[in-house]
Design a protein around this motif. Structure first.
Motif, PDB file in Angstrom:
ATOM      1  N   PHE A 117      28.730   2.367   4.401  1.00  0.00           N
ATOM      2  CA  PHE A 117      29.575   2.798   5.509  1.00  0.00           C
ATOM      3  C   PHE A 117      28.693   3.470   6.559  1.00  0.00           C
ATOM      4  O   PHE A 117      27.834   4.282   6.234  1.00  0.00           O
ATOM      5  CB  PHE A 117      30.637   3.780   5.022  1.00  0.00           C
ATOM      6  CG  PHE A 117      31.681   3.159   4.142  1.00  0.00           C
ATOM      7  CD1 PHE A 117      32.801   2.561   4.689  1.00  0.00           C
ATOM      8  CD2 PHE A 117      31.535   3.154   2.755  1.00  0.00           C
ATOM      9  CE1 PHE A 117      33.776   1.972   3.880  1.00  0.00           C
ATOM     10  CE2 PHE A 117      32.490   2.575   1.936  1.00  0.00           C
ATOM     11  CZ  PHE A 117      33.618   1.979   2.498  1.00  0.00           C
ATOM     12  N   GLY A 118      28.936   3.145   7.844  1.00  0.00           N
ATOM     13  CA  GLY A 118      28.034   3.622   8.894  1.00  0.00           C
ATOM     14  C   GLY A 118      26.844   2.701   9.013  1.00  0.00           C
ATOM     15  O   GLY A 118      25.715   3.136   9.244  1.00  0.00           O
ATOM     16  N   ALA A 119      27.095   1.401   8.882  1.00  0.00           N
ATOM     17  CA  ALA A 119      26.015   0.410   8.773  1.00  0.00           C
ATOM     18  C   ALA A 119      25.207   0.240  10.044  1.00  0.00           C
ATOM     19  O   ALA A 119      24.115  -0.344  10.005  1.00  0.00           O
ATOM     20  CB  ALA A 119      26.600  -0.942   8.363  1.00  0.00           C
ATOM     21  N   THR A 120      25.718   0.723  11.179  1.00  0.00           N
ATOM     22  CA  THR A 120      24.971   0.599  12.432  1.00  0.00           C
ATOM     23  C   THR A 120      24.477   1.961  12.927  1.00  0.00           C
ATOM     24  O   THR A 120      23.979   2.071  14.046  1.00  0.00           O
ATOM     25  CB  THR A 120      25.852  -0.044  13.524  1.00  0.00           C
ATOM     26  OG1 THR A 120      27.036   0.755  13.706  1.00  0.00           O
ATOM     27  CG2 THR A 120      26.256  -1.451  13.126  1.00  0.00           C
ATOM     28  N   GLY A 121      24.593   2.985  12.114  1.00  0.00           N
ATOM     29  CA  GLY A 121      24.255   4.342  12.525  1.00  0.00           C
ATOM     30  C   GLY A 121      22.781   4.677  12.397  1.00  0.00           C
ATOM     31  O   GLY A 121      21.975   3.913  11.839  1.00  0.00           O
ATOM     32  N   ALA A 180      31.093  -1.165   9.527  1.00  0.00           N
ATOM     33  CA  ALA A 180      31.037  -0.405  10.779  1.00  0.00           C
ATOM     34  C   ALA A 180      32.070  -0.973  11.746  1.00  0.00           C
ATOM     35  O   ALA A 180      32.708  -1.999  11.478  1.00  0.00           O
ATOM     36  CB  ALA A 180      29.642  -0.464  11.388  1.00  0.00           C
ATOM     37  N   ARG A 181      32.238  -0.293  12.889  1.00  0.00           N
ATOM     38  CA  ARG A 181      33.235  -0.720  13.866  1.00  0.00           C
ATOM     39  C   ARG A 181      32.680  -1.719  14.867  1.00  0.00           C
ATOM     40  O   ARG A 181      33.434  -2.354  15.603  1.00  0.00           O
ATOM     41  CB  ARG A 181      33.764   0.501  14.635  1.00  0.00           C
ATOM     42  CG  ARG A 181      34.476   1.510  13.747  1.00  0.00           C
ATOM     43  CD  ARG A 181      35.014   2.677  14.546  1.00  0.00           C
ATOM     44  NE  ARG A 181      36.056   2.254  15.485  1.00  0.00           N
ATOM     45  CZ  ARG A 181      36.766   3.089  16.226  1.00  0.00           C
ATOM     46  NH1 ARG A 181      36.543   4.387  16.168  1.00  0.00           N
ATOM     47  NH2 ARG A 181      37.695   2.632  17.045  1.00  0.00           N
ATOM     48  N   GLY A 182      31.375  -1.856  14.938  1.00  0.00           N
ATOM     49  CA  GLY A 182      30.754  -2.725  15.934  1.00  0.00           C
ATOM     50  C   GLY A 182      31.163  -4.177  15.793  1.00  0.00           C
ATOM     51  O   GLY A 182      31.300  -4.708  14.684  1.00  0.00           O
ATOM     52  N   ASN A 183      31.360  -4.830  16.935  1.00  0.00           N
ATOM     53  CA  ASN A 183      31.774  -6.233  16.950  1.00  0.00           C
ATOM     54  C   ASN A 183      30.534  -7.117  16.867  1.00  0.00           C
ATOM     55  O   ASN A 183      29.915  -7.470  17.866  1.00  0.00           O
ATOM     56  CB  ASN A 183      32.564  -6.532  18.229  1.00  0.00           C
ATOM     57  CG  ASN A 183      33.141  -7.944  18.220  1.00  0.00           C
ATOM     58  OD1 ASN A 183      33.173  -8.607  17.182  1.00  0.00           O
ATOM     59  ND2 ASN A 183      33.578  -8.405  19.377  1.00  0.00           N
ATOM     60  N   MET A 184      30.123  -7.445  15.660  1.00  0.00           N
ATOM     61  CA  MET A 184      28.927  -8.275  15.457  1.00  0.00           C
ATOM     62  C   MET A 184      29.103  -9.142  14.223  1.00  0.00           C
ATOM     63  O   MET A 184      29.985  -8.903  13.392  1.00  0.00           O
ATOM     64  CB  MET A 184      27.681  -7.401  15.333  1.00  0.00           C
ATOM     65  CG  MET A 184      27.684  -6.431  14.159  1.00  0.00           C
ATOM     66  SD  MET A 184      26.103  -5.550  13.970  1.00  0.00           S
ATOM     67  CE  MET A 184      26.029  -4.568  15.442  1.00  0.00           C
ATOM     68  N   VAL A 228      30.924  -6.319   7.400  1.00  0.00           N
ATOM     69  CA  VAL A 228      32.387  -6.218   7.454  1.00  0.00           C
ATOM     70  C   VAL A 228      32.755  -5.249   8.572  1.00  0.00           C
ATOM     71  O   VAL A 228      32.326  -4.095   8.562  1.00  0.00           O
ATOM     72  CB  VAL A 228      32.971  -5.724   6.116  1.00  0.00           C
ATOM     73  CG1 VAL A 228      34.486  -5.595   6.209  1.00  0.00           C
ATOM     74  CG2 VAL A 228      32.592  -6.663   4.981  1.00  0.00           C
ATOM     75  N   ARG A 229      33.519  -5.711   9.535  1.00  0.00           N
ATOM     76  CA  ARG A 229      33.908  -4.887  10.667  1.00  0.00           C
ATOM     77  C   ARG A 229      35.277  -4.248  10.415  1.00  0.00           C
ATOM     78  O   ARG A 229      36.157  -4.866   9.830  1.00  0.00           O
ATOM     79  CB  ARG A 229      33.983  -5.741  11.932  1.00  0.00           C
ATOM     80  CG  ARG A 229      34.381  -4.954  13.177  1.00  0.00           C
ATOM     81  CD  ARG A 229      34.717  -5.890  14.320  1.00  0.00           C
ATOM     82  NE  ARG A 229      35.176  -5.132  15.475  1.00  0.00           N
ATOM     83  CZ  ARG A 229      35.898  -5.648  16.459  1.00  0.00           C
ATOM     84  NH1 ARG A 229      36.262  -6.926  16.410  1.00  0.00           N
ATOM     85  NH2 ARG A 229      36.280  -4.895  17.471  1.00  0.00           N
ATOM     86  N   GLY A 230      35.435  -2.985  10.868  1.00  0.00           N
ATOM     87  CA  GLY A 230      36.745  -2.362  10.751  1.00  0.00           C
ATOM     88  C   GLY A 230      36.725  -0.868  10.984  1.00  0.00           C
ATOM     89  O   GLY A 230      35.668  -0.231  11.026  1.00  0.00           O
ATOM     90  N   ASP A 231      37.915  -0.324  11.141  1.00  0.00           N
ATOM     91  CA  ASP A 231      38.123   1.109  11.326  1.00  0.00           C
ATOM     92  C   ASP A 231      38.285   1.762   9.952  1.00  0.00           C
ATOM     93  O   ASP A 231      39.081   1.303   9.132  1.00  0.00           O
ATOM     94  CB  ASP A 231      39.381   1.335  12.170  1.00  0.00           C
ATOM     95  CG  ASP A 231      39.574   2.783  12.575  1.00  0.00           C
ATOM     96  OD1 ASP A 231      39.380   3.671  11.712  1.00  0.00           O
ATOM     97  OD2 ASP A 231      39.907   3.036  13.740  1.00  0.00           O
ATOM     98  N   LEU A 232      37.538   2.854   9.705  1.00  0.00           N
ATOM     99  CA  LEU A 232      37.545   3.491   8.393  1.00  0.00           C
ATOM    100  C   LEU A 232      38.906   4.016   7.981  1.00  0.00           C
ATOM    101  O   LEU A 232      39.150   4.253   6.801  1.00  0.00           O
ATOM    102  CB  LEU A 232      36.525   4.641   8.363  1.00  0.00           C
ATOM    103  CG  LEU A 232      35.062   4.267   8.625  1.00  0.00           C
ATOM    104  CD1 LEU A 232      34.186   5.505   8.543  1.00  0.00           C
ATOM    105  CD2 LEU A 232      34.588   3.213   7.637  1.00  0.00           C
ATOM    106  N   THR A 233      39.809   4.206   8.946  1.00  0.00           N
ATOM    107  CA  THR A 233      41.136   4.752   8.622  1.00  0.00           C
ATOM    108  C   THR A 233      42.166   3.673   8.340  1.00  0.00           C
ATOM    109  O   THR A 233      43.292   3.989   7.939  1.00  0.00           O
ATOM    110  CB  THR A 233      41.642   5.632   9.789  1.00  0.00           C
ATOM    111  OG1 THR A 233      41.815   4.817  10.958  1.00  0.00           O
ATOM    112  CG2 THR A 233      40.654   6.749  10.089  1.00  0.00           C
TER     113      THR A 233
END
Length: 507
Positions: free
Chosen positions: A4-8, A38-42, A86-91
């Motif tokens: 989680f936080g894969a682009t951080g 992460a939330r990034g669109n990639m 995997v893209r998405g919002d943690l909530t």
């Protein structure tokens, strides 16, 4: 491993370089799969390329001898070809259903056998949100076989800070343990990945020379120092909510203290060692506010470059009440250490980067030398150097050549790089590997976390009531504030120098 936080920043700077180094040394299992969230669109390919670009930058920054253009293509390929994004919002619950699909894919393609590590490289306020969502999606359950053994394991890695104070640490532990068993929780502290830190116990308990004198009868006091030349850089927003005490004392420095002061374990299994560390922390009384010093760096010069004061840093309040330096005195109230003070200090924008544990032994009696040319007896020091020049040195007295009885201070010095080949390392390799094999020796237990916050809580409370005008200052590039010198001076002691040609070596 689900990251989680894969682009951080943490992923780019430490986690991916560590996984690459594990791949390079063939320490990653054949079945290892990395799922980034992460939330990034990639796409997965975009994520791989982004990580490869930063790998060159950060693995070179962590290892001066490493050529960042000489990435091991095979090691990177073994890691990269088993990445899933995997893209998405943690909530959002929908993210965790997509995550379930990625875990199923990993099991089909790479035979992961259901085992999973959930690494939370995210902001601390999101820890419980993610763990509770994993619970709702039934992704942290460990179903049992008929014989009572788990069919597979699920583990959660949590980065510091483990709470903001004693109350929040207790609440965080309670929420986590309402979902997870303690043996599923790995509270990671990168300080403990350093070879010298891990060698403390081996040095103490593997040598008959030192353990008999490791007590109040022979040791005068202990100093633990973590000095940094960097300022807050781009982390002003984080630091304004944290400060030097919260950032360094409850995890890094008190953990080092527990390793220095612990009793000999009956074995080197995780449960035994962590219990011995916990005993030390339980024996430390709460620190009185008058036994602690705080300060904030002002303008100055660090490593030959001008440095601006903390209050002029980006995202820092002009009337900030946050410390960038802290020093404190504490004791361990048990049989071995009764009456021996432990002095801890850490700060930013100091004159030199050094992390060390300095053990000062009691002075030899002067009586045999009173009718000689010996003017004074200097103390014996044992130094455990953690960074940047990892090693161990012992300072002692010998006779200076010549007809007169005169003494000189010399040292025996062991440096890791003189004895062992240097491997590219960012400090997370050992810790991540230990999570994979389920070894919790180097990870904090819930009661240990709460003890560390209990110890410093009175100081936090007292400082919260102080105004910004009461904050002492020290020049950037100095050894710290005069108030820290006075903290030891009132007991007739002094800090080991961190600046000057003999810093970190002699006293």
């Amino acid at each position: 491993m689900v990251l989680f936080g894969a682009t951080g920043d943490l992923t780019h700077r430490l986690v991916i370089p560590a996984l690459y180094n594990l791949s390079r040394t063939n320490a990653l299992p054949e079945s290892f799969t990395l799922i980034g969230v992460a939330r990034g669109n990639m796409t997965t390919e975009d994520w791989r390329n982004d990580l490869y670009g930063s790998l060159k930058k950060f693995i070179g920054a962590a290892n001066a001898e490493f050529d960042p253009d000489n990435i091991d293509a095979g090691a990177w390929r073994r890691l990269a070809e088993k990445m899933i994004y995997v893209r998405g919002d943690l909530t959002e619950p929908a993210l965790y259903e997509r995550l379930r699909g990625a875990l199923d894919q990993a099991e089909r393609d790479n035979k992961t056998q259901g085992n999973a590590i959930f690494y939370l490289a995210i902001a601390a306020q999101q820890f419980c949100t993610v763990v509770e969502q994993l619970c709702k999606a039934k992704l942290v359950e460990q179903p049992l076989e008929a014989n009572g053994h788990a069919k597979f394991w699920r583990r959660v890695v949590i980065e510091k800070p483990f709470g903001h104070d004693l109350d929040s640490a207790r609440k965080l532990n309670a929420r986590l343990r309402n979902i997870l068993h303690e043996d599923q929780i790995f509270r990671i502290d990168h300080f403990l990945g350093k070879d010298t830190v891990q060698s403390i116990m081996a040095f103490r308990f593997g040598n008959g020379l030192f353990e008999p004198i490791w007590n109040r009868d022979r040791i005068d006091h202990v100093q633990i120092t973590a000095a940094e030349t960097v300022g807050v850089e781009t982390r002003g927003k984080f630091y304004e909510a944290t400060g030097a005490l919260r950032d360094m004392l409850p995890n890094h420095l008190l953990t080092l203290l527990s390793m220095v002061a612990m009793e000999p374990p009956v074995g080197f299994d995780a449960a035994t060692i962590r219990s011995k560390k916990a005993e030390v922390l339980a024996a430390i009384p709460e620190v009185k506010p008058f036994c602690a010093v705080r300060a904030q760096y002002g303008a100055g010069e660090v490593l030959g470059k001008p440095a601006k004061p903390y209050r002029q840093e980006e995202n820092v309040a002009p009337d900030s009440n946050i410390e960038t330096y802290v020093a404190m005195r504490l004791e361990v109230d048990n049989w071995r250490w009764a009456g021996v003070p432990f002095y801890l200090r850490t700060g930013k924008h100091l004159s030199r980067r050094v992390t060390e544990i300095a053990i000062r032994f009691k002075q030899a009696p002067y009586t045999p030398f009173q009718d000689t040319d010996v003017a004074a007896l200097r103390p014996n020091w044992l130094l455990l150097r953690i960074a940047p020049d990892e090693g161990i040195s012992l300072q002692f007295e010998i006779k200076r050549p010549g007809p007169a009885m005169d003494l000189a201070s010399v040292k025996m010095d062991f440096r890791y790089e003189d004895w062992f080949p240097k491997e590219a390392n960012v400090g997370y390799e050992t810790l991540i590997y230990d999570v994979m094999i389920g070894d919790q020796t180097l990870f904090m237990r819930a009661d240990m976390v709460e003890h560390t916050w209990r110890i410093v809580q009175p100081v936090l409370d007292a400082w919260a009531a102080c105004s910004a005008a009461e904050m002492p200052a020290y020049p950037s590039g100095s050894a710290g504030p005069s108030e820290a010198v006075a903290l030891l001076g009132r007991e007739g002691r002094s800090w080991r120098p961190i600046d000057g040609p003999d810093a970190g070596q002699h006293s």
